[in-house]
Design a protein around this motif. Structure first.
Motif, PDB file in Angstrom:
ATOM      1  N   SER A  28      74.348 -54.453 126.122  1.00  0.00           N
ATOM      2  CA  SER A  28      74.078 -55.754 126.733  1.00  0.00           C
ATOM      3  C   SER A  28      74.108 -55.659 128.256  1.00  0.00           C
ATOM      4  N   SER A  29      75.019 -54.845 128.773  1.00  0.00           N
ATOM      5  CA  SER A  29      75.112 -54.684 130.221  1.00  0.00           C
ATOM      6  C   SER A  29      73.958 -53.865 130.778  1.00  0.00           C
ATOM      7  N   VAL A  32      70.483 -55.646 130.732  1.00  0.00           N
ATOM      8  CA  VAL A  32      70.372 -56.632 131.812  1.00  0.00           C
ATOM      9  C   VAL A  32      70.249 -55.950 133.171  1.00  0.00           C
ATOM     10  N   VAL A  53      75.709 -62.004 139.101  1.00  0.00           N
ATOM     11  CA  VAL A  53      75.368 -61.971 137.678  1.00  0.00           C
ATOM     12  C   VAL A  53      76.109 -60.816 137.004  1.00  0.00           C
ATOM     13  N   SER A  57      80.522 -61.216 134.865  1.00  0.00           N
ATOM     14  CA  SER A  57      80.909 -60.684 133.547  1.00  0.00           C
ATOM     15  C   SER A  57      81.978 -59.607 133.686  1.00  0.00           C
ATOM     16  N   SER A  92      75.980 -64.698 124.991  1.00  0.00           N
ATOM     17  CA  SER A  92      74.623 -64.142 125.060  1.00  0.00           C
ATOM     18  C   SER A  92      73.567 -65.216 124.838  1.00  0.00           C
ATOM     19  N   ALA A  95      73.396 -67.482 127.899  1.00  0.00           N
ATOM     20  CA  ALA A  95      72.752 -66.790 129.024  1.00  0.00           C
ATOM     21  C   ALA A  95      71.237 -66.785 128.858  1.00  0.00           C
ATOM     22  N   ARG A 108      77.220 -65.604 131.952  1.00  0.00           N
ATOM     23  CA  ARG A 108      77.646 -64.200 131.965  1.00  0.00           C
ATOM     24  C   ARG A 108      79.168 -64.093 132.089  1.00  0.00           C
ATOM     25  N   GLN A 111      80.373 -64.612 128.620  1.00  0.00           N
ATOM     26  CA  GLN A 111      80.020 -63.429 127.846  1.00  0.00           C
ATOM     27  C   GLN A 111      80.977 -62.284 128.144  1.00  0.00           C
ATOM     28  N   GLY A 112      81.428 -62.197 129.396  1.00  0.00           N
ATOM     29  CA  GLY A 112      82.339 -61.139 129.797  1.00  0.00           C
ATOM     30  C   GLY A 112      83.672 -61.180 129.067  1.00  0.00           C
ATOM     31  N   PHE A 172      68.966 -61.043 126.486  1.00  0.00           N
ATOM     32  CA  PHE A 172      70.248 -61.577 126.031  1.00  0.00           C
ATOM     33  C   PHE A 172      70.256 -61.829 124.522  1.00  0.00           C
TER      34      PHE A 172
END
Length: 520
Positions: A28-29, A32, A53, A57, A92, A95, A108, A111-112, A172
């Motif tokens: 996911s990281s 992006v 951004v 996260s 996700s 986002a 984000r 999400q983090g 996402f």
């Protein structure tokens, strides 16, 4: 009472779910990171928002990691992994629906929280199953998954952005079905003993103070010298507040019964040195992925898919070095030589990247990136292992999350500081080049729209690309200097042999069972 040792088959079945979870969080990281120039351009965001951004996260992942780790020592590790996945999935989806850069940053951040849980709890679950001496070979699987996620992520992100009928929002959404599959697999395969303790409290106050103190300092770094001067009342107020909050956090941690960052563990020489080294490795892992993707796309003009392909040398270095070093560590039981060698190679890689400009030959960039990847692969997982080797099973969650916390903190600080330096350097370069070309620098080229190159005239686009390409080398020079600190810390670590038991003082698994847990 110690749990019955797991067989090799049981370990591999449980690892399948855990590694799938880790893949979701890591991918996911990286997906992006490659798509960010396009995403921020579409949302008409600025370089500062680009950085945040990523930072948002990382910051929430960092702040929540010690809490996840402490909860893992108190409650079901399996349930906590599943909860963290659900949080990640919700973040996700939100986002993907963002309409502005601030909305994306907020999503984000949420999400983090899930990412922090996944990354910490996977390490903790593995530590609860496998003795440190044998964990090295399984770290090869871990490194392999991380490499696949970090290699495949940028490529997948690039393909998604370059595919008209998908669009950047699918960067996402794409992780959601994989996360659901991971939940199902974990439900079937992950079975760990739950040790329930009475009258236990989680130190939410300490975690809040740490998060608030770090956040305040990072916000100051992002806006100093652009929104206000270095020597100004804003600087004094924000730095002062951040330091006071962190001092209060240390005071709280030293007095509560169940601190999120146990000071008795942190104060040990080996742990303290591993933490210092992890800060530099964290900067490498996160800063490299974020700013190299931007360098290739904005500084060199490559498409997102091409930028993903160009990052393969770094990810291949992670895969090869983590696998080989893990096998050698399991064979010899020695870990310090590989950590020291990894940090030295990391410095060499960053030193090479510090020479980048907008015309640097790609073969040179590839070699430098490969060195950074090799350094990260040899040091990152092994620093966690070195700390886990020194603590008992009941403290494995707190110890693992503490080292992960500082590694993530290093990445958060690195991305924030390097992003701020890059933004200032780009503005200065662009202003100078515009003036030299007889153009006005008062327009949007040097500000928020500089990441949305499609709306700029061709002549301005060329200047923006040159400004970004030439500024990138400067931030990696800073990274090289920070990485030297990691070399010194690793050099002073005490040489130790990895134990062959899951818990301190427990009998060897090979003595306890006729079928070794790691039978081939």
């Amino acid at each position: 009472m110690s749990a019955k040792p797991m067989t090799h088959r049981q370990i591999m079945e449980a690892l399948s779910g855990l590694l799938l979870v880790l893949f979701v969080a890591m991918a996911s990281s990286t997906i992006v990171s490659t798509a960010l120039p396009t995403i921020i351009g579409a949302l008409d965001g600025s370089q500062t928002q680009y950085t945040w951004v990523v930072t948002a996260s990382l910051l929430t992942a960092t702040a929540s990691t010690p809490i996840w780790g402490k909860l893992a020592d108190l409650f079901s590790k399996k349930l906590l992994v599943q909860i963290s996945i659900v949080v990640f999935v919700v973040g996700s989806m939100v986002a993907g629906l963002a309409q502005t850069a601030p909305q994306l940053i907020a999503a984000r951040a949420f999400q983090g929280l899930g990412m922090g849980g996944v990354q910490a709890l996977v390490q903790i679950a593995i530590a609860a199953m496998i003795p440190p001496r044998e964990r090295g070979r399984y770290n090869g699987y871990l490194g392999g998954v991380m490499a696949v996620a970090t290699v495949g992520g940028p490529l997948l992100g690039g393909v998604i952005v370059d595919t008209a009928w998908l669009g950047w929002r699918w960067c996402f959404y794409i992780g959601v079905p994989i996360a659901i599959i991971a939940l199902v697999v974990l439900q079937k395969t992950l079975n760990l003993a739950v040790i329930r303790r009475e009258n236990v409290k989680v130190d939410y106050l300490g975690a809040t103070l740490i998060a608030a103190g770090v956040s305040t300092l990072l916000i100051w770094v992002s806006f100093v010298d652009s929104s206000f001067a270095w020597l100004s009342w804003q600087t004094y107020a924000m730095v002062g507040l951040g330091l006071v909050l962190l001092a209060l956090a240390v005071w709280v941690e030293s007095r509560v019964a169940e601190p999120v960052v146990p000071l008795d563990i942190v104060k040990k020489r080996g742990t303290a040195l591993a933490i210092i080294a992890s800060l530099s490795v964290g900067m490498a892992m996160f800063g490299g992925a974020v700013f190299l993707g931007q360098y290739f796309q904005i500084g060199r003009g490559y498409s997102p898919t091409e930028a993903g392909l160009l990052t393969i040398p770094m990810m291949a270095g992670v895969l090869v070095s983590s696998t080989i070093s893990g096998r050698l560590i399991s064979k010899t039981g020695r870990i310090k030589p590989y950590i020291v060698a990894g940090t030295i190679v990391l410095v060499a890689g960053f030193a090479g990247l510090s020479m980048l400009d907008h015309e640097t030959p790609l073969w040179y960039v590839g070699i430098s990136m490969a060195l950074v990847g090799i350094g990260v692969g040899m040091s990152m997982q092994n620093l966690v292992l070195s700390v886990q080797n020194t603590v008992s099973l009941k403290d494995i969650g707190a110890a693992s999350s503490t080292i992960a916390f500082f590694r993530s903190l290093g990445g958060t600080i690195g991305v924030s500081v390097l992003g701020a330096v890059l933004a200032h350097r780009v503005t200065d370069n662009l202003t100078h080049e515009l003036a030299a070309a007889g153009m006005s620098s008062s327009g949007s080229a040097a500000s928020s729209s500089s990441l949305n190159l499609s709306v700029l005239p061709d002549a301005i686009q060329h200047l923006v690309r040159a400004a970004y390409g030439d500024a990138t080398g400067h931030i990696f020079l800073i990274s090289a200097a920070v990485a030297v600190v990691g070399v010194v810390a690793a050099a002073f670590m005490k040489p130790t042999d990895l134990r062959s038991t899951v818990d301190l003082g427990a009998p060897s698994l090979n003595e306890e069972s006729k079928e070794p847990a790691l039978a081939r």
